[in-house]
Design a protein around this motif. Structure first.
Motif, short mmCIF file in Angstrom:
data_model
loop_
_atom_site.label_atom_id
_atom_site.label_comp_id
_atom_site.label_asym_id
_atom_site.label_seq_id
_atom_site.Cartn_x
_atom_site.Cartn_y
_atom_site.Cartn_z
N MET A 52 38.76 40.13 43.99
CA MET A 52 38.74 40.15 42.69
C MET A 52 39.13 39.09 41.76
N PHE A 53 40.51 38.75 42.14
CA PHE A 53 41.29 37.92 41.41
C PHE A 53 41.42 36.63 41.93
N GLY A 54 41.08 36.27 43.33
CA GLY A 54 41.09 34.96 43.71
C GLY A 54 41.68 34.88 45.22
N ILE A 55 41.07 34.39 46.50
CA ILE A 55 41.39 34.74 47.74
C ILE A 55 42.79 33.55 47.95
N GLY A 56 42.70 32.39 47.91
CA GLY A 56 43.83 31.45 48.04
C GLY A 56 44.73 31.42 47.01
N LYS A 57 44.07 31.57 45.77
CA LYS A 57 44.62 31.18 44.46
C LYS A 57 43.66 31.93 43.32
N PRO A 58 44.29 32.29 41.95
CA PRO A 58 43.61 32.95 40.98
C PRO A 58 42.26 32.06 40.80
N TRP A 59 41.01 32.93 40.72
CA TRP A 59 39.74 32.11 40.51
C TRP A 59 40.08 31.31 39.31
N THR A 60 40.80 31.70 38.09
CA THR A 60 41.02 30.74 37.00
C THR A 60 42.27 31.00 36.59
N ALA A 61 42.81 30.10 35.85
CA ALA A 61 44.47 30.23 35.26
C ALA A 61 44.04 31.05 33.90
N ARG A 62 44.96 32.24 33.99
CA ARG A 62 44.79 33.39 33.07
C ARG A 62 46.15 33.71 32.73
#
Length: 328
Positions: free
Chosen positions: A63-73
């Protein structure tokens, strides 16, 4: 404007304070100058999966990102502030209105400004509450209301056990259960017994001294907020048609919830309290009437938000941890 960006998993110190462009409201949005926000357990889950069960972490990472967040939020599940501008199609709010809002997984509270849809979970801030008091209402009360009223169908005269009664969800749950006419037994640590009694609990159990499932007493509803027990362990403490409400779930819990939904007798329920305008307005009305009182543990300025995350992630906060913002 100043905003706290979540770009990497790991320690709270990895959060980045940056200057970003001030947002412009769309046709059905309001631009809010934020005066207060919070660091909630939901923020901690989105930041680093702090309170997510092991079996649910792969799903959370998708949902939020595997290695890091999908996008900066920008995190921040709730905020209180003043409407600075409104889109041309907005009818519910106007410039100068003071509002409180629940943003949920959309976040946005950890910044000086945010744009929110007028159709979202926004309500006018009760005049009797400060910015800090108002922002300590939405997340915990929305979650507690969803579990108790929507899932548990709480009724006057019912016996209710709340496990984890001193946090933001628990402190709201105690007050809401009493508002609905239930008899409340609350479970918390000894250090928080007096506070929970002051919120209206009829009986308080110190879990460091007593096992809340060892007695013969049975309940119509058992609400486990903190993942302290299981449906199986609590079955004998439920009345024949009692309901076990579970806030923190693993995959096996989800399977059991599906099974108990079709089986007879005692029920096992859980879910996610998505943001809801009706619940937000109901909560704001109770707060304005003094029926629902905010509980604030600590307050930090935005510049010390990493320290706020560290404190919340210890897992022993009382009520809410508030973040205050200074407007330019």
């Amino acid at each position: 404007m100043k905003a706290i960006l979540h770009t990497r998993y790991g320690a709270p110190d990895l959060l980045q304070s940056m200057e970003v462009d001030k947002p412009t409201p769309g046709d059905n949005e309001v631009l809010i100058a934020i005066h207060a926000t919070t660091v909630s357990t939901a923020d901690c889950n989105m930041r680093n999966f702090t309170f997510v069960t092991g079996s649910m972490r792969p799903i959370a990472r998708l949902m939020f990102g595997i290695g890091k967040p999908w996008t900066a939020r920008v995190l921040g599940t709730e905020l209180a502030g003043e409407v600075e501008a409104a889109g041309k199609d907005v009818t519910r709010f106007k410039r100068g209105d003071r509002i409180v809002a629940s943003t949920g997984m959309a976040g946005g509270g950890h910044a000086q400004y945010a744009c929110l849809s007028e159709k979202g979970a926004l309500a006018l801030k009760p005049d009797s509450l400060s910015w800090e008091e108002a922002v300590a209402i939405p997340f915990g009360a929305n979650t507690a209301l969803y579990f108790l009223r929507n899932l548990g169908k709480v009724q006057p005269g019912q016996e209710l056990l709340i496990i984890g009664a001193s946090g933001s969800i628990g402190s709201a749950a105690v007050q809401l259960a009493k508002h609905f006419g239930a008899t409340v037994t609350a479970v918390c640590s000894g250090a928080n017994v007096a506070m929970v009694k002051a919120l209206g609990a009829d009986t308080v159990i110190d879990y460091t001294r007593d096992d809340f499932t060892s007695g013969a007493k049975t309940y119509d509803l058992i609400f486990d907020i903190v993942g302290a027990t299981t449906f199986r362990r609590c079955q004998h403490s439920l009345k024949p048609h009692g309901v076990f409400l579970q806030n923190i779930m693993g995959l096996t819990d989800m399977v059991r919830i599906l099974w108990r939904s079709v089986a007879g007798g005692k029920k096992h329920k859980g879910g996610v309290a998505m943001e809801d305008p009706e619940r937000m307005n109901f909560i704001a009305e109770l707060a304005a009437a003094g029926t629902l009182k905010p509980v604030i543990d600590r307050s930090y300025p935005l510049e010390q938000i990493a320290d706020a995350f560290k404190y919340v992630e210890q897992g022993h906060k009382k009520g809410n941890v508030v973040i205050t913002l200074a407007q330019a």
